[in-house]
Scaffold this motif. Structure first.
Motif, short mmCIF file in Angstrom:
data_model
loop_
_atom_site.label_atom_id
_atom_site.label_comp_id
_atom_site.label_asym_id
_atom_site.label_seq_id
_atom_site.Cartn_x
_atom_site.Cartn_y
_atom_site.Cartn_z
N ASP A 256 -10.91 23.98 -20.50
CA ASP A 256 -11.14 23.41 -21.84
C ASP A 256 -12.58 23.58 -22.29
O ASP A 256 -12.97 23.07 -23.35
N GLY A 257 -13.39 24.26 -21.51
CA GLY A 257 -14.77 24.52 -21.91
C GLY A 257 -15.77 23.47 -21.47
O GLY A 257 -16.94 23.52 -21.88
N LYS A 258 -15.33 22.51 -20.65
CA LYS A 258 -16.28 21.51 -20.15
C LYS A 258 -17.16 22.14 -19.07
O LYS A 258 -16.77 23.09 -18.38
N VAL A 259 -18.33 21.58 -18.91
CA VAL A 259 -19.18 21.97 -17.79
C VAL A 259 -18.82 21.06 -16.62
O VAL A 259 -18.97 19.84 -16.68
N VAL A 260 -18.31 21.67 -15.55
CA VAL A 260 -17.92 20.91 -14.36
C VAL A 260 -18.85 21.30 -13.22
O VAL A 260 -19.05 22.48 -12.94
N VAL A 261 -19.44 20.29 -12.59
CA VAL A 261 -20.30 20.55 -11.45
C VAL A 261 -19.75 19.81 -10.25
O VAL A 261 -19.11 18.76 -10.37
N LEU A 262 -20.01 20.38 -9.06
CA LEU A 262 -19.56 19.80 -7.81
C LEU A 262 -20.75 19.63 -6.88
O LEU A 262 -21.72 20.37 -6.96
N PRO A 263 -20.69 18.67 -5.98
CA PRO A 263 -21.81 18.45 -5.05
C PRO A 263 -21.78 19.42 -3.88
O PRO A 263 -20.72 19.89 -3.45
N ARG A 264 -22.95 19.68 -3.35
CA ARG A 264 -23.09 20.51 -2.17
C ARG A 264 -24.14 19.86 -1.27
O ARG A 264 -25.26 19.57 -1.71
N VAL A 265 -23.75 19.59 -0.02
CA VAL A 265 -24.67 18.97 0.93
C VAL A 265 -25.73 19.99 1.34
O VAL A 265 -25.41 21.12 1.71
N THR A 266 -27.01 19.57 1.27
CA THR A 266 -28.11 20.50 1.57
C THR A 266 -28.94 20.06 2.76
O THR A 266 -29.86 20.76 3.16
N GLY A 267 -28.68 18.92 3.32
CA GLY A 267 -29.45 18.43 4.46
C GLY A 267 -28.79 17.19 5.01
O GLY A 267 -27.68 16.83 4.63
N ASP A 268 -29.50 16.52 5.90
CA ASP A 268 -28.94 15.33 6.53
C ASP A 268 -28.75 14.18 5.54
O ASP A 268 -27.89 13.33 5.75
N ILE A 269 -29.56 14.15 4.49
CA ILE A 269 -29.48 13.01 3.57
C ILE A 269 -29.39 13.42 2.11
O ILE A 269 -29.36 12.56 1.23
N THR A 270 -29.38 14.70 1.80
CA THR A 270 -29.45 15.11 0.39
C THR A 270 -28.27 16.01 0.02
O THR A 270 -27.61 16.60 0.86
N MET A 271 -28.03 16.07 -1.30
CA MET A 271 -27.07 17.03 -1.83
C MET A 271 -27.56 17.51 -3.19
O MET A 271 -28.39 16.87 -3.83
N GLU A 272 -27.05 18.65 -3.59
CA GLU A 272 -27.40 19.24 -4.89
C GLU A 272 -26.10 19.50 -5.65
O GLU A 272 -25.00 19.35 -5.10
#
Length: 365
Positions: A256-272
Motif C-alpha cells: 500500500d506504499g507504507k514505509v515498513v521497517v523491521l528491527p535488527r539486533v546489532t550487539g548485546d544490548i542494541t538494535m537498529e
C-alpha cells in the motif's frame, strides 16, 4: 485404570457435574460413565478473567462433552456480579476466604440449576485439583445444598485411585488447553508475581494452544488493520513461530506504499532499523529471528506506529518481553509514536510484574 475408593450415593444414577475445565473433568466423567452414573456438565465459572480466557476454557469443556455424547449446559458469564460476590476478599491468599466464597457462589448456582432440571445430586470437578482445599469445597457444597432444598451435594475427593494420573493422560491424549492459573485476576496476580514464572506460564500456554495459533493470528491481524490504516511509517516485527503472525499485514502495508521497517539486533544490548522490501531480503539473525538486510533507517521521528511483540501484557499497558531488554532500551527513542502491543488472547494477564526501565505500550490488540 485403578478403581478409586469412590462410593456412589444411594439412588444416584445421574448427576449435574459442575465443571471448572476440560482437564479436571476428563477422568471424573470417564469414571462416572464407567460406573453407571450419567453426568450432565454444567459449565458455570464467572470467576474466570479475562473473557478471552473464559471462552477458551468454555469451548474446551464443550468439545470434551460433545466428544463423549453427554449433555453440556452453558452457565451465564457475569464477571462483575461475581466480583461483587467476593468484594472485600480481593487480597485474601489462595485457599483463603475469597476461594471459599467463590466456590459457594458457583456451587449454589449449580444446585439451583440441578433443582431446575430435576436432578437430586450435584458435584464439582473443583475437588480434583490439588491446588484447592477439599475442606473449603465441601463447606461450599454443604452451604449450597442448605440454600437449595431438594438437592444433595456429592462431596468427593476425586484425586484418589489413579484419577489424577488418568487426568494427565487424558489431557495429553485430547490435547486439552491446560490453564496456568485458577481463573480469576486475583489468582493470576498472586501466582505470577515474577517475570521468569510468568514467562514459563506463557510458554506452556503457547504449547497448549499450538493448534490454534494460526487462527488466533488471523483474528489479531484483522483487528490491527484499521488501527494502522492511516499510518505512514510503521515499525513492525518479523514473527518467531510462537508469536502472532503479522507477516500478511507487513506485506499489505508495504504494497500500500507504507514505509515498513523491521528491527535488527546489532550487539548485546542494541538494535537498529532497516527498511523492509520483501521476505527475500531477510536473513536469520540473532535468536533465530529473520532480520532485514535492506536500507538502514534512521529517521525515527517519522515513525508514527510501532507494533510490539511480547510474552504477556496487562490492561494498563505493561509488557513482558523475552528478557533481553532490546525493546525497552530502544522504544524511548520513539516516545512520540503510538505503541501497540500485539499478542494472543491468552497472553493478556491481570498484572505484569514491572521494573523501572520497562516501557509501556499505549494499547494491546
Amino acid at each position: 485404570m485403578k478403581q478409586p475408593a469412590i462410593i456412589v450415593p444411594e439412588g444416584c444414577t445421574e448427576v449435574l457435574l459442575h465443571a471448572c475445565c476440560a482437564p479436571c473433568s476428563s477422568a471424573i466423567v470417564e469414571w462416572l460413565m464407567n460406573n453407571g452414573v450419567r453426568p450432565t456438565i454444567f459449565y458455570y465459572n464467572p470467576n474466570i478473567w479475562p473473557r478471552e480466557e473464559y471462552e477458551i476454557r468454555k469451548q474446551e469443556s464443550k468439545r470434551h462433552a460433545e466428544g463423549l455424547g453427554i449433555k453440556w449446559i452453558d452457565g451465564d458469564y457475569d464477571h462483575e456480579a461475581w466480583r461483587c460476590g467476593v468484594q472485600g476478599l480481593e487480597n485474601e491468599p489462595e485457599r483463603g476466604g475469597r476461594c471459599e466464597q467463590c466456590f459457594t457462589l458457583r456451587l449454589t448456582r449449580t444446585a439451583e440449576k440441578a433443582r431446575e432440571l430435576g436432578f437430586r445430586f450435584f458435584a464439582t470437578t473443583l475437588a480434583s485439583s490439588r491446588w484447592k482445599s477439599l475442606e473449603q469445597i465441601e463447606h461450599a457444597g454443604q452451604k449450597a445444598m442448605a440454600l437449595v432444598p431438594g438437592t444433595e451435594f456429592w462431596a468427593q475427593n476425586w484425586r484418589k485411585g489413579g484419577l489424577q494420573e488418568r487426568r494427565n493422560q487424558l489431557l495429553r491424549e485430547n490435547q486439552f488447553y491446560n490453564q496456568q492459573y485458577c481463573g480469576c485476576e486475583f489468582s493470576a496476580r498472586n501466582g505470577a508475581n515474577t517475570k521468569p514464572l510468568l514467562r514459563a506460564q506463557m510458554r506452556e500456554a503457547k504449547r497448549q494452544h499450538q493448534s490454534q495459533l494460526d487462527k488466533m493470528s488471523g483474528e489479531v491481524v484483522e483487528r490491527l488493520m484499521p488501527l494502522v490504516a492511516n499510518s505512514s511509517h510503521i515499525l513492525a516485527y518479523w514473527p518467531l513461530p510462537d508469536e502472532v503472525d503479522i507477516r500478511p499485514l507487513v506485506n499489505l502495508l508495504f504494497s500500500d506504499g507504507k514505509v515498513v521497517v523491521l528491527p535488527r539486533v546489532t550487539g548485546d544490548i542494541t538494535m537498529e532499523l532497516r527498511r523492509y522490501q520483501s521476505p527475500d531480503d531477510l536473513k536469520e539473525g540473532a535468536y533465530h529471528i529473520m532480520e532485514p538486510v535492506g536500507e538502514l533507517f534512521t529517521d525515527y521521528d517519522k515513525i508514527d506506529t510501532v507494533l510490539v511483540p511480547g510474552m504477556a501484557f496487562d490492561a494498563a499497558g505493561h509488557r513482558l518481553g523475552r528478557g533481553k531488554g532490546y525493546y525497552d532500551r530502544f522504544l524511548p527513542q520513539l516516545s512520540h509514536a503510538r505503541k501497540i502491543g500485539v499478542c494472543f488472547p491468552f497472553q493478556r494477564v491481570a498484572e505484569v510484574p514491572t521494573d523501572e526501565h520497562d516501557v509501556m505500550v499505549d494499547e494491546v490488540v
